[in-house]
Scaffold this motif. Structure first.
Motif, PDB file in Angstrom:
ATOM      1  N   GLY A   1      42.028 -45.102  73.449  1.00 50.17           N
ATOM      2  CA  GLY A   1      42.501 -46.473  73.455  1.00 50.17           C
ATOM      3  C   GLY A   1      41.352 -47.465  73.424  1.00 50.17           C
ATOM      4  N   SER A   2      41.446 -48.457  72.550  1.00 51.61           N
ATOM      5  CA  SER A   2      40.468 -49.533  72.337  1.00 51.61           C
ATOM      6  C   SER A   2      39.206 -49.068  71.609  1.00 51.61           C
ATOM      7  CB  SER A   2      40.085 -50.223  73.649  1.00 51.61           C
ATOM      8  OG  SER A   2      39.166 -49.460  74.392  1.00 51.61           O
ATOM      9  N   SER A   3      39.141 -47.795  71.187  1.00 47.45           N
ATOM     10  CA  SER A   3      37.964 -47.333  70.440  1.00 47.45           C
ATOM     11  C   SER A   3      38.004 -47.872  69.015  1.00 47.45           C
ATOM     12  CB  SER A   3      37.900 -45.803  70.429  1.00 47.45           C
ATOM     13  OG  SER A   3      39.014 -45.262  69.726  1.00 47.45           O
ATOM     14  N   ILE A   4      36.842 -47.901  68.368  1.00 47.95           N
ATOM     15  CA  ILE A   4      36.731 -48.427  67.008  1.00 47.95           C
ATOM     16  C   ILE A   4      37.218 -47.392  66.009  1.00 47.95           C
ATOM     17  CG2 ILE A   4      35.121 -49.300  65.259  1.00 47.95           C
ATOM     18  CD1 ILE A   4      33.268 -50.085  67.630  1.00 47.95           C
ATOM     19  N   VAL A   5      38.050 -47.833  65.055  1.00 51.21           N
ATOM     20  CA  VAL A   5      38.517 -46.972  63.973  1.00 51.21           C
ATOM     21  C   VAL A   5      38.221 -47.680  62.663  1.00 51.21           C
ATOM     22  CG1 VAL A   5      40.504 -45.867  62.878  1.00 51.21           C
ATOM     23  CG2 VAL A   5      40.343 -45.957  65.383  1.00 51.21           C
ATOM     24  N   TYR A   6      37.505 -47.008  61.772  1.00 52.37           N
ATOM     25  CA  TYR A   6      37.128 -47.607  60.494  1.00 52.37           C
ATOM     26  C   TYR A   6      38.179 -47.313  59.429  1.00 52.37           C
ATOM     27  CZ  TYR A   6      32.639 -48.828  62.452  1.00 52.37           C
ATOM     28  OH  TYR A   6      31.658 -49.395  63.240  1.00 52.37           O
ATOM     29  N   LEU A   7      38.464 -48.337  58.621  1.00 50.15           N
ATOM     30  CA  LEU A   7      39.431 -48.226  57.535  1.00 50.15           C
ATOM     31  C   LEU A   7      38.730 -48.149  56.178  1.00 50.15           C
ATOM     32  CD1 LEU A   7      41.935 -50.964  58.777  1.00 50.15           C
ATOM     33  CD2 LEU A   7      41.903 -48.521  59.331  1.00 50.15           C
ATOM     34  N   GLU A   8      37.412 -48.226  56.191  1.00 46.17           N
ATOM     35  CA  GLU A   8      36.590 -48.113  54.990  1.00 46.17           C
ATOM     36  C   GLU A   8      35.343 -47.296  55.324  1.00 46.17           C
ATOM     37  OE1 GLU A   8      37.596 -52.332  52.723  1.00 46.17           O
ATOM     38  OE2 GLU A   8      35.802 -52.187  53.972  1.00 46.17           O
ATOM     39  N   MET A   9      34.626 -46.877  54.289  1.00 38.30           N
ATOM     40  CA  MET A   9      33.402 -46.102  54.490  1.00 38.30           C
ATOM     41  C   MET A   9      32.357 -46.943  55.215  1.00 38.30           C
ATOM     42  SD  MET A   9      31.922 -43.182  53.969  1.00 38.30           S
ATOM     43  CE  MET A   9      32.689 -42.386  52.547  1.00 38.30           C
ATOM     44  N   LYS A  10      31.727 -46.337  56.213  1.00 37.63           N
ATOM     45  CA  LYS A  10      30.668 -47.016  56.951  1.00 37.63           C
ATOM     46  C   LYS A  10      29.404 -47.098  56.101  1.00 37.63           C
ATOM     47  CE  LYS A  10      31.178 -44.108  60.378  1.00 37.63           C
ATOM     48  NZ  LYS A  10      30.952 -43.378  61.646  1.00 37.63           N
ATOM     49  N   SER A  11      28.501 -47.969  56.507  1.00 33.09           N
ATOM     50  CA  SER A  11      27.254 -48.182  55.778  1.00 33.09           C
ATOM     51  C   SER A  11      26.246 -47.074  56.085  1.00 33.09           C
ATOM     52  CB  SER A  11      26.663 -49.545  56.161  1.00 33.09           C
ATOM     53  OG  SER A  11      25.413 -49.744  55.538  1.00 33.09           O
TER      54      SER A  11
ATOM     55  N   ALA B   1      32.218 -52.950  56.896  1.00 35.10           N
ATOM     56  CA  ALA B   1      33.401 -52.087  56.742  1.00 35.10           C
ATOM     57  C   ALA B   1      34.530 -52.593  57.627  1.00 35.10           C
ATOM     58  CB  ALA B   1      33.061 -50.648  57.104  1.00 35.10           C
ATOM     59  N   LYS B   2      35.746 -52.590  57.100  1.00 35.06           N
ATOM     60  CA  LYS B   2      36.898 -53.028  57.878  1.00 35.06           C
ATOM     61  C   LYS B   2      37.173 -52.032  58.999  1.00 35.06           C
ATOM     62  CE  LYS B   2      39.242 -55.538  54.168  1.00 35.06           C
ATOM     63  NZ  LYS B   2      40.452 -55.593  53.311  1.00 35.06           N
TER      64      LYS B   2
ATOM     65  N   LEU C   1      46.270 -45.657  54.118  1.00 33.15           N
ATOM     66  CA  LEU C   1      45.213 -44.712  53.773  1.00 33.15           C
ATOM     67  C   LEU C   1      45.776 -43.304  53.672  1.00 33.15           C
ATOM     68  CD1 LEU C   1      42.415 -45.859  56.265  1.00 33.15           C
ATOM     69  CD2 LEU C   1      42.588 -46.429  53.840  1.00 33.15           C
ATOM     70  N   LYS C   2      45.096 -42.458  52.926  1.00 34.35           N
ATOM     71  CA  LYS C   2      45.416 -41.036  52.952  1.00 34.35           C
ATOM     72  C   LYS C   2      44.833 -40.455  54.228  1.00 34.35           C
ATOM     73  CE  LYS C   2      45.444 -40.709  47.935  1.00 34.35           C
ATOM     74  NZ  LYS C   2      44.820 -40.135  46.714  1.00 34.35           N
ATOM     75  N   GLU C   3      45.448 -39.390  54.710  1.00 37.53           N
ATOM     76  CA  GLU C   3      45.006 -38.841  55.992  1.00 37.53           C
ATOM     77  C   GLU C   3      43.549 -38.392  55.946  1.00 37.53           C
ATOM     78  OE1 GLU C   3      47.914 -35.889  56.971  1.00 37.53           O
ATOM     79  OE2 GLU C   3      49.524 -37.348  56.716  1.00 37.53           O
ATOM     80  N   TRP C   4      43.142 -37.749  54.835  1.00 37.35           N
ATOM     81  CA  TRP C   4      41.762 -37.282  54.759  1.00 37.35           C
ATOM     82  C   TRP C   4      40.788 -38.460  54.756  1.00 37.35           C
ATOM     83  CZ3 TRP C   4      38.455 -38.882  51.006  1.00 37.35           C
ATOM     84  CH2 TRP C   4      38.993 -39.362  49.802  1.00 37.35           C
ATOM     85  N   GLU C   5      41.215 -39.611  54.226  1.00 31.75           N
ATOM     86  CA  GLU C   5      40.321 -40.771  54.161  1.00 31.75           C
ATOM     87  C   GLU C   5      39.950 -41.266  55.546  1.00 31.75           C
ATOM     88  OE1 GLU C   5      41.087 -43.334  50.170  1.00 31.75           O
ATOM     89  OE2 GLU C   5      42.804 -43.254  51.533  1.00 31.75           O
ATOM     90  N   ILE C   6      40.935 -41.414  56.417  1.00 27.79           N
ATOM     91  CA  ILE C   6      40.638 -41.993  57.730  1.00 27.79           C
ATOM     92  C   ILE C   6      39.766 -41.057  58.564  1.00 27.79           C
ATOM     93  CG2 ILE C   6      42.670 -41.157  59.036  1.00 27.79           C
ATOM     94  CD1 ILE C   6      42.812 -44.146  60.111  1.00 27.79           C
ATOM     95  N   PHE C   7      39.968 -39.737  58.409  1.00 29.45           N
ATOM     96  CA  PHE C   7      39.081 -38.793  59.104  1.00 29.45           C
ATOM     97  C   PHE C   7      37.665 -38.883  58.527  1.00 29.45           C
ATOM     98  CE2 PHE C   7      43.175 -36.494  59.956  1.00 29.45           C
ATOM     99  CZ  PHE C   7      43.105 -36.573  61.340  1.00 29.45           C
TER     100      PHE C   7
END
Length: 332
Positions: A262-272, A223-224, A243-249
């Protein structure tokens, strides 16, 4: 205090002040950096509220001093919006036309951009502007001054100069409507946007942005993902990455009100549903949460709970083995 000691003390204080000033200068954003950071947010706001992105971007540059003003730094207020009788949020005092005037204070820059959209959209004074074509930035600039947004008689010219110098009018070409004049009803109360550019549409057409300060998404367990910058919000990142707001949450197993550190991981796609090969289990550290583990390995939080036969909301104990790929064996 002896004269020599006093002189040395004063020289030392001046040296410290000089170092602090140089440090502040080194952290100042340039206008181009500010545009790079917030252009996609301005486009997302345009596509929800029909305010030219060029106008929003130019006002942000001008009103916030490219993000460097004390009002922007201390209160996240990028548009100089003052308190009024209807404002129930936090506030700060700041010298403007008069001393110690009341200004709105926000949790993030993104909240300031959203409130700017709502401020214009829901104020009858600016209703005539929404009858203009979305590409008529000159009409918008002059209309804002005429409606009383700013007292500076040169305000329209200053906005137009920024727009033309940095080609911000090209941002308006990303309008996803019919590019016609849009009328507004004075009583409209729009909620949070659900019309940010869709997934896969995260570029800015017709506009060349220097991305030297941007970060590229990297793949984590298929996942990106990116690393959040200090001060980022999920809403701001959603707009920035299309992304739509609901998607990133949803992708990050969290909800509104939670912000990335700060520096935490944020996913731009669905995790596995499970960790990558070679990551069979994780030994929990003191204070570590299931959500943190799910983010670290790129696993959906619900899947992580199921694999470990734990209830939603339960947290691991220090030293507990957390299964990442296979389901925890049942006790015999």
């Amino acid at each position: 205090m002896r004269p020599q000691i006093r002189s040395l003390f004063i020289a030392f204080i001046m040296l410290l002040a000089g170092i602090a000033a140089r440090g502040d200068e080194a952290h100042r954003m340039t206008r181009q950096q500010y545009i790079n950071r917030y252009a996609k947010v301005a486009i997302a706001e345009m596509n929800r509220f029909h305010i030219p992105a060029s106008i929003t971007m130019a006002q942000g540059c001008l009103e916030s001093g490219d993000g460097n003003s004390s009002l922007a730094r201390d209160a996240n207020n990028h548009f100089g919006i003052k308190c009024n009788n209807g404002w129930i949020g936090k506030r700060v005092r700041h010298d403007d036309d008069s001393r110690r005037e009341c200004f709105r204070k926000y949790k993030s820059a993104w909240e300031s951009y959203r409130d700017h959209s709502l401020f214009l959209r829901n104020n009858v004074r600016y209703a005539s502007l929404f009858k203009l074509n979305i590409t008529d930035y000159k009409g918008w600039a002059r209309g804002l001054r005429k409606a009383g947004y700013a007292t500076d008689p040169r305000y329209p010219e200053r906005l137009i100069r920024i727009i033309e110098q940095y080609r911000l009018y090209d941002l308006d070409k990303n309008y996803d409507g019919k590019n016609e004049a849009v009328a507004t009803s004075g009583n409209e109360q729009p909620g949070y946007s659900d019309r940010t550019p869709g997934k896969g549409n995260n570029r800015i057409d017709h506009f060349s942005i220097d991305l030297s300060d941007s970060q590229s998404a990297v793949e984590r367990n298929g996942a990106k993902s990116i690393r959040a910058r200090k001060g980022d919000t999920y809403e701001e990142l959603a707009a920035e990455y299309g992304l739509k707001e609901w998607e990133i949450f949803h992708y990050n197993d969290t909800g509104k009100g939670h912000e990335p550190a700060g520096s935490s991981i944020v996913y731009l796609e669905m995790k596995s549903g499970r960790a990558a090969r070679g990551n069979n289990y994780h030994i929990a550290l003191a204070g570590e949460t299931m959500w943190q583990i799910s983010q670290q390995y790129g696993i959906r939080l619900k899947s992580l709970y199921r694999k470990n036969r734990m209830k939603q909301g339960d947290e691991p104990k220090p030293g507990q083995q957390i299964w990442l790929r296979k389901k925890k064996p049942r006790r015999r």
